[in-house]
Design a protein around this motif. Structure first.
Motif, short mmCIF file in Angstrom:
data_model
loop_
_atom_site.label_atom_id
_atom_site.label_comp_id
_atom_site.label_asym_id
_atom_site.label_seq_id
_atom_site.Cartn_x
_atom_site.Cartn_y
_atom_site.Cartn_z
N SER A 353 0.80 -1.23 0.00
CA SER A 353 0.00 0.00 0.00
C SER A 353 0.83 1.27 0.00
O SER A 353 0.31 2.35 -0.30
N SER A 354 2.14 1.17 0.29
CA SER A 354 2.99 2.35 0.18
C SER A 354 3.21 2.73 -1.28
O SER A 354 3.86 3.74 -1.58
N GLN A 355 2.66 1.96 -2.21
CA GLN A 355 2.66 2.32 -3.62
C GLN A 355 1.94 3.66 -3.82
O GLN A 355 2.27 4.42 -4.74
N ILE A 356 0.99 3.96 -2.96
CA ILE A 356 0.21 5.19 -3.11
C ILE A 356 1.05 6.43 -2.78
O ILE A 356 1.19 7.33 -3.62
N PRO A 357 1.65 6.54 -1.59
CA PRO A 357 2.49 7.70 -1.33
C PRO A 357 3.73 7.74 -2.23
O PRO A 357 4.22 8.83 -2.56
N THR A 358 4.25 6.58 -2.64
CA THR A 358 5.40 6.57 -3.54
C THR A 358 5.03 7.19 -4.88
O THR A 358 5.81 7.96 -5.46
N TYR A 359 3.85 6.88 -5.37
CA TYR A 359 3.38 7.51 -6.61
C TYR A 359 3.23 9.02 -6.43
O TYR A 359 3.65 9.81 -7.29
N LEU A 360 2.65 9.43 -5.32
CA LEU A 360 2.40 10.86 -5.10
C LEU A 360 3.69 11.66 -4.96
O LEU A 360 3.79 12.78 -5.48
N VAL A 361 4.68 11.11 -4.27
CA VAL A 361 5.94 11.84 -4.15
C VAL A 361 6.66 11.87 -5.49
O VAL A 361 7.33 12.86 -5.83
N SER A 362 6.52 10.81 -6.28
CA SER A 362 7.12 10.79 -7.62
C SER A 362 6.47 11.82 -8.52
O SER A 362 7.15 12.53 -9.27
N LYS A 363 5.16 11.89 -8.45
CA LYS A 363 4.42 12.85 -9.27
C LYS A 363 4.81 14.29 -8.93
O LYS A 363 5.04 15.13 -9.81
N MET A 364 4.92 14.59 -7.65
CA MET A 364 5.33 15.92 -7.23
C MET A 364 6.76 16.21 -7.64
O MET A 364 7.09 17.30 -8.14
N THR A 365 7.65 15.22 -7.49
CA THR A 365 9.05 15.39 -7.84
C THR A 365 9.22 15.65 -9.34
O THR A 365 10.05 16.47 -9.75
N ARG A 366 8.45 14.96 -10.15
CA ARG A 366 8.57 15.09 -11.61
C ARG A 366 8.22 16.50 -12.09
O ARG A 366 8.65 16.92 -13.18
N ASP A 367 7.49 17.25 -11.31
CA ASP A 367 7.18 18.64 -11.67
C ASP A 367 8.43 19.51 -11.65
O ASP A 367 8.43 20.62 -12.20
N HIS A 368 9.51 19.02 -11.01
CA HIS A 368 10.70 19.84 -10.81
C HIS A 368 11.97 19.25 -11.43
O HIS A 368 12.86 19.99 -11.84
N VAL A 369 12.09 17.91 -11.44
CA VAL A 369 13.29 17.26 -11.96
C VAL A 369 12.89 16.05 -12.79
O VAL A 369 11.73 15.61 -12.75
N THR A 370 13.86 15.50 -13.53
CA THR A 370 13.61 14.31 -14.34
C THR A 370 14.21 13.06 -13.72
O THR A 370 13.81 11.94 -14.04
N VAL A 371 15.19 13.25 -12.84
CA VAL A 371 15.88 12.15 -12.18
C VAL A 371 15.87 12.38 -10.68
O VAL A 371 16.13 13.50 -10.22
N SER A 372 15.58 11.32 -9.91
CA SER A 372 15.60 11.44 -8.45
C SER A 372 16.32 10.25 -7.84
O SER A 372 16.05 9.10 -8.20
N LEU A 373 17.25 10.54 -6.93
CA LEU A 373 17.96 9.48 -6.20
C LEU A 373 17.15 9.10 -4.96
O LEU A 373 16.45 9.95 -4.38
N SER A 374 17.23 7.84 -4.58
CA SER A 374 16.50 7.37 -3.40
C SER A 374 17.44 6.61 -2.48
O SER A 374 18.53 6.22 -2.87
#
Length: 628
Positions: A353-374
């Protein structure tokens, strides 16, 4: 980051179908697409591109090698491609001027042609799913990265051999009629995901991490080779334990992480990082900020429910490190709006179920960058999960009792009236564990009701049963290895890849660098865990940049209160629609009485089982794929 697809000996219109496969994975590569059809029409390759390095057409795929012998489609990044390129030059294969551009794709393809797939991959550090058509040998060779960051599915579809980065691509092939693989349902309803090599469909597999698969174009026969093994790396590491001090271990870990992060920050597009309040992501961000002259872009999401909110703490860490921080507080409405997208996003039942917040943080991050380190990988590599301590403690108490005695005692407890109480049922179950590996697996199997969800009982071997107890001499390391073989690649990395790719965001995981992983397996357990606190050597690195007191707080985890939300009127109506008893009876896959019992235990008696979400995700996937 991209998506690849292919068809071998397809009887219909290969070009039309490869384009349909490309279209299905538009989200994996919105910047460009390409196709290749061999002269004899027997091999079709497709590619979708998310441009990261060398944004010009010089990096476009499918790519033909300089000699014209090989054609490659490739999804991922080779972080040390400059080193591999220099090796090719030093070995006399090519001159600098021979290379058309600066893409890692070109370097990888030429290395494969010159050295062969296995040796070329041994030189590369990165994440990837690869397909190479060799015109001379009439073979197509698939390969997947060492740890399983990038996906690759393959199998027989409509009489042809097909493969793709997205399982949904195979479903759009004309003539697709692969049945549901009911044999995997026992595993799915225990774990919440379907582990490699299996998928939800018969005759379709996931290529396992560290594996090469070669297909003969004429006969469609296959040959599989393992070029890198997590099991063997763990065994070798534990046979060659690091002998330096803990400070020296932290020094070496910091050096390796810096090298990995430096390589993974290279891109021709904006790069940032996910930041929670945890040890792992904080370490990655701290080292990124140390390496980068400007402010690192960091991203986190918060929730109004304080029990699940780490955004405040993440903000404090970002302020201390001096990053350019962005946070977004999500509402229940935001999270619930994601649920209808999940079936299409994962293309098979997947229920972390953490797929939901992971999607939301990815969606927000994509508004600013194309690559994100985790920071993924820290728990499994550095003994972070609290379950490791409890398994070690429990096994320490019971391993001195001969197994036949414990097995007989387990059977007596489970057959007695005591087993009606959960505490005795759990104790009775774990008493029958043959070793720590089985004890680790049994964490999910103490409720007899949840073993009856699927009508058909699966008989497939599962990787949890493949690792023999005592493979590694230390209990914590043995359970860590199981997670690196199963849970990490088949749950964590799947979740991160699919949710990020759904919004065309490339994610990179520095802790999964080959050198970091191999070093981590050499560390003695007392460098990893003190009492019930893990990741000691990783904390030693972090505390050089962030005050210890700032990190000493209970970890909330990246999760949502799904057990509360499902009782809300709108989600409850959605759930009960999926769990309609007559509908389930007609499907003939799940036991309607067991599903009803699990749901009513929750709604009427307050007994929430994690399998409720597993069932809902299965039902949603089923309706999306078969009833739309």
């Amino acid at each position: 980051m991209c998506g690849i697809a292919g068809l071998i000996k397809f009887r219909g219109d290969a070009e039309d179908n490869i384009r349909k496969m490309n279209e299905r994975m538009l989200h994996r590569g919105p910047d460009d697409e390409g196709t290749f059809i061999s002269e004899n029409g027997e091999v079709a390759l497709g590619h979708r591109r998310l441009s990261i390095v060398d944004l010009s057409k010089n990096g476009a795929q499918p790519m033909v090698s300089h000699s014209g012998r090989m054609v490659m489609v490739y999804n991922g990044e080779i972080y040390n491609n400059k080193d591999v390129k220099q090796r090719l030059i030093n070995d006399g294969y090519a001159k600098e001027s021979d290379f058309r551009g600066s893409s890692d794709t070109e370097v990888l393809l030429e290395a494969i042609e010159y050295y062969g797939m296995k040796e070329a991959l041994s030189l590369c550090k990165g994440m990837f799913g690869i397909a190479v058509y060799d015109k001379d040998t009439q073979t197509v060779t698939l390969a997947r990265d060492r740890v399983g960051e990038k996906p690759l599915y393959y199998g027989k579809v409509a009489g042809a051999f097909a493969f793709a980065s997205d399982l949904g691509c195979l479903r759009v092939i004309e003539g697709f009629d692969n049945a549901i693989n009911t044999d995997v349902l026992d595993i799915y309803f225990t774990e919440g995901y379907i582990p490699a090599p299996y998928t939800i469909y018969k005759d379709i597999n996931k290529l396992e991490a560290g594996t090469i698969l070669t297909i003969d174009v004429k006969t469609l026969t296959t040959t599989e080779t393992v070029y890198w093994s997590m099991k063997e790396v763990a065994k070798k590491g534990q046979n060659n334990i690091f002998t330096g001090t803990r400070k020296e271990a932290a020094d070496e870990l910091e050096r390796l992480l810096k090298e990995s992060i430096k390589d993974q920050m290279v891109a021709d597009v904006p790069v940032g990082a996910f930041l929670s309040a945890g040890i792992d992501s904080s370490t990655i961000v701290a080292l990124m900020q140390e390496l980068q002259p400007g402010k690192v872009r960091t991203f986190t999401i918060g929730m109004e429910d304080k029990a699940f909110n780490e955004a405040v703490y993440a903000g404090e860490i970002a302020k201390h490190l001096g990053t350019k921080h962005t946070e977004l507080y999500i509402t229940e409405k935001d999270a619930k709006a994601v649920i209808p997208k999940l079936a299409n996003m994962f293309a098979e039942p997947f229920a972390d179920s953490s797929q939901i917040p992971t999607y939301l943080v990815s969606k927000m991050t994509r508004d600013h960058v194309t690559v994100s380190l985790s920071g993924d990988g820290g728990d499994e590599l550095f003994c972070g999960y609290t379950s490791y301590e409890s398994i070690s403690r429990i096994w320490g108490k019971m391993h001195g009792i001969p197994y036949p005695v414990r097995k007989a005692a387990s059977a007596l407890v489970l057959a007695s009236p005591l087993s009606k109480k959960e505490i005795y049922r759990i104790k009775g179950t774990i008493l029958g564990a043959e070793g720590p590996v089985e004890l680790h697996r049994m964490e999910h199997e103490t409720d007899p009701l949840t073993k009856k969800i699927a009508l058909k009982k699966g008989t497939l071997p599962y990787k949890y049963t493949e690792l023999k107890n005592g493979f590694l001499s230390e209990v914590n390391h043995e359970t860590m290895l199981m997670d690196m073989l199963v849970y990490h690649p088949d749950d964590i990395l799947v979740k991160v890849d699919r949710t990020a790719m759904a919004v065309s965001l490339e994610t990179r995981v520095p802790m999964l660098d080959k050198d970091v992983v191999e070093f981590a397996w050499t560390l003695p357990i007392d460098y990893l865990r003190e009492g019930n606190v893990g990741k000691q050597v990783l904390r030693d690195v972090l505390y050089r940049y962030v005050p210890k007191q700032m990190m000493e707080r209970p970890k909330k985890g990246f999760s949502i209160p799904i057990d509360k939300w499902l009782l809300d009127s709108d989600l409850r109506e959605w759930a009960e629609g999926l769990l309609d008893k007559e509908k389930i009876r007609q499907q003939g896959i799940l036991d309607p009485d067991v599903v009803e019992k699990i749901w009513t235990d929750y709604t009427e008696n307050g007994i929430y089982r994690i399998q409720i979400w597993y069932i809902l995700m299965f039902q949603q996937w089923y309706e999306e794929e078969f009833l739309r």
